[in-house]
Design a protein around this motif. Structure first.
Motif, PDB file in Angstrom:
ATOM      1  N   GLU A 153      34.724  40.243  53.747  1.00  0.00           N
ATOM      2  CA  GLU A 153      35.575  39.060  53.794  1.00  0.00           C
ATOM      3  C   GLU A 153      36.819  39.422  54.581  1.00  0.00           C
ATOM      4  O   GLU A 153      37.237  40.576  54.606  1.00  0.00           O
ATOM      5  N   PHE A 154      37.418  38.433  55.200  1.00  0.00           N
ATOM      6  CA  PHE A 154      38.627  38.628  55.984  1.00  0.00           C
ATOM      7  C   PHE A 154      39.750  37.835  55.350  1.00  0.00           C
ATOM      8  O   PHE A 154      39.541  36.718  54.892  1.00  0.00           O
ATOM      9  N   VAL A 155      40.941  38.442  55.312  1.00  0.00           N
ATOM     10  CA  VAL A 155      42.093  37.795  54.688  1.00  0.00           C
ATOM     11  C   VAL A 155      43.296  37.887  55.614  1.00  0.00           C
ATOM     12  O   VAL A 155      43.332  38.709  56.530  1.00  0.00           O
ATOM     13  N   ARG A 156      44.254  37.047  55.347  1.00  0.00           N
ATOM     14  CA  ARG A 156      45.526  37.107  56.068  1.00  0.00           C
ATOM     15  C   ARG A 156      46.435  38.107  55.348  1.00  0.00           C
ATOM     16  O   ARG A 156      46.257  38.395  54.167  1.00  0.00           O
ATOM     17  N   LEU A 157      47.409  38.620  56.066  1.00  0.00           N
ATOM     18  CA  LEU A 157      48.339  39.581  55.452  1.00  0.00           C
ATOM     19  C   LEU A 157      49.034  38.995  54.227  1.00  0.00           C
ATOM     20  O   LEU A 157      49.211  39.679  53.229  1.00  0.00           O
ATOM     21  N   SER A 158      49.427  37.741  54.311  1.00  0.00           N
ATOM     22  CA  SER A 158      50.139  37.154  53.171  1.00  0.00           C
ATOM     23  C   SER A 158      49.251  37.069  51.927  1.00  0.00           C
ATOM     24  O   SER A 158      49.762  37.061  50.806  1.00  0.00           O
ATOM     25  N   ASP A 159      47.931  37.030  52.100  1.00  0.00           N
ATOM     26  CA  ASP A 159      47.020  36.994  50.957  1.00  0.00           C
ATOM     27  C   ASP A 159      47.035  38.299  50.175  1.00  0.00           C
ATOM     28  O   ASP A 159      46.676  38.317  48.997  1.00  0.00           O
ATOM     29  N   VAL A 160      47.409  39.379  50.830  1.00  0.00           N
ATOM     30  CA  VAL A 160      47.392  40.691  50.186  1.00  0.00           C
ATOM     31  C   VAL A 160      48.748  41.388  50.266  1.00  0.00           C
ATOM     32  O   VAL A 160      48.842  42.587  50.095  1.00  0.00           O
ATOM     33  N   LYS A 161      49.797  40.621  50.496  1.00  0.00           N
ATOM     34  CA  LYS A 161      51.132  41.185  50.731  1.00  0.00           C
ATOM     35  C   LYS A 161      51.540  42.211  49.681  1.00  0.00           C
ATOM     36  O   LYS A 161      52.084  43.257  50.011  1.00  0.00           O
ATOM     37  N   ASN A 162      51.279  41.943  48.438  1.00  0.00           N
ATOM     38  CA  ASN A 162      51.714  42.855  47.373  1.00  0.00           C
ATOM     39  C   ASN A 162      50.906  44.140  47.319  1.00  0.00           C
ATOM     40  O   ASN A 162      51.278  45.072  46.625  1.00  0.00           O
ATOM     41  N   ARG A 163      49.797  44.197  48.052  1.00  0.00           N
ATOM     42  CA  ARG A 163      48.971  45.407  48.063  1.00  0.00           C
ATOM     43  C   ARG A 163      49.189  46.245  49.312  1.00  0.00           C
ATOM     44  O   ARG A 163      48.580  47.296  49.468  1.00  0.00           O
ATOM     45  N   ILE A 164      50.052  45.811  50.231  1.00  0.00           N
ATOM     46  CA  ILE A 164      50.274  46.519  51.473  1.00  0.00           C
ATOM     47  C   ILE A 164      51.250  47.667  51.238  1.00  0.00           C
ATOM     48  O   ILE A 164      52.293  47.503  50.622  1.00  0.00           O
TER      49      ILE A 164
END
Length: 168
Positions: A153-164
Motif C-alpha cells: 500500500e502507498f501512503v502520503r507522508l501526513s498519513d504516517v507523520k507520527n511514525r517518521i
C-alpha cells in the motif's frame, strides 16, 4: 518555478487525494546559514535566506491550494542544524528519503522501476515528475502496479507523520 510553468497540472495534482503537495523551496537551494554549496549549488547564506527559501514557496502553495504544506525538502536535501531549527519554527517538518528512484530524472523506466521495487516497507521514495521526457513516469507506473499486486500500500507522508524518524 515548476508551479508557474505548469499551473493546470499543479491544480490537478493538488486536487487529487493521492497526492500531497510539499515544499521544495523557492529557488531549490541547499539550506544553510553560511552559504554551503552542495553539488555546485550555492546554499542559502543567512537565517533570513533560509526563511525566505521556505516561506516564499509555502505562501505560494497555500495561496493556490488553501493548505499550507506540512513538509519541506530543500534542493540537494542538505540542511545544517540551524536551518532545520528555522524550518521547524516555520511550522514545517523536514522530509527525507531512502530511495532516489530516478537519479534526478536521468534514468530509464526499467531502472526507475527496479529501484522502487527494491524499496523496503516504510521507505520514502523520491522521483522527479517534472521531466516527462525521462523514464520516471513509466518506471513509477510499472513499479506501483507490481508492488500493489504484491500487496503493498502507498501512503502520503501526513498519513504516517507520527511514525517518521526526525532529524536530530
Amino acid at each position: 518555478r515548476w508551479i508557474d510553468a505548469n499551473p493546470e497540472i499543479f491544480k490537478r495534482l493538488a486536487a487529487n487525494p493521492l497526492f500531497e503537495i510539499g515544499n521544495h523551496g523557492t529557488a531549490h537551494r541547499p539550506l544553510s546559514v553560511n552559504g554551503k554549496s552542495v553539488y555546485n549549488i550555492s546554499g542559502t547564506a543567512s537565517p533570513e535566506e533560509v526563511e525566505r527559501e521556505i516561506e516564499g514557496n509555502s505562501r505560494k502553495i497555500e495561496k493556490l491550494t488553501g493548505k499550507r504544506p506540512l513538509f519541506f525538502r530543500s534542493g540537494t536535501a542538505y540542511y545544517d542544524d540551524e536551518a532545520v531549527r528555522i524550518a521547524r519554527a516555520n511550522g514545517v517538518e523536514i522530509a527525507g528519503f531512502e530511495v532516489i528512484a530516478d537519479a534526478g530524472a536521468t534514468l530509464g523506466a526499467e531502472e526507475v522501476a527496479r529501484r522502487i521495487k527494491n524499496a523496503r516497507s516504510g521507505d520514502i521514495v523520491i522521483a522527479h515528475m517534472n521531466h516527462p521526457e525521462s523514464g520516471t513516469r513509466q518506471g513509477i507506473i510499472d513499479a506501483v502496479s507490481s508492488l500493489r499486486a504484491a500487496g503493498f500500500e502507498f501512503v502520503r507522508l501526513s498519513d504516517v507523520k507520527n511514525r517518521i524518524r526526525r532529524l536530530p
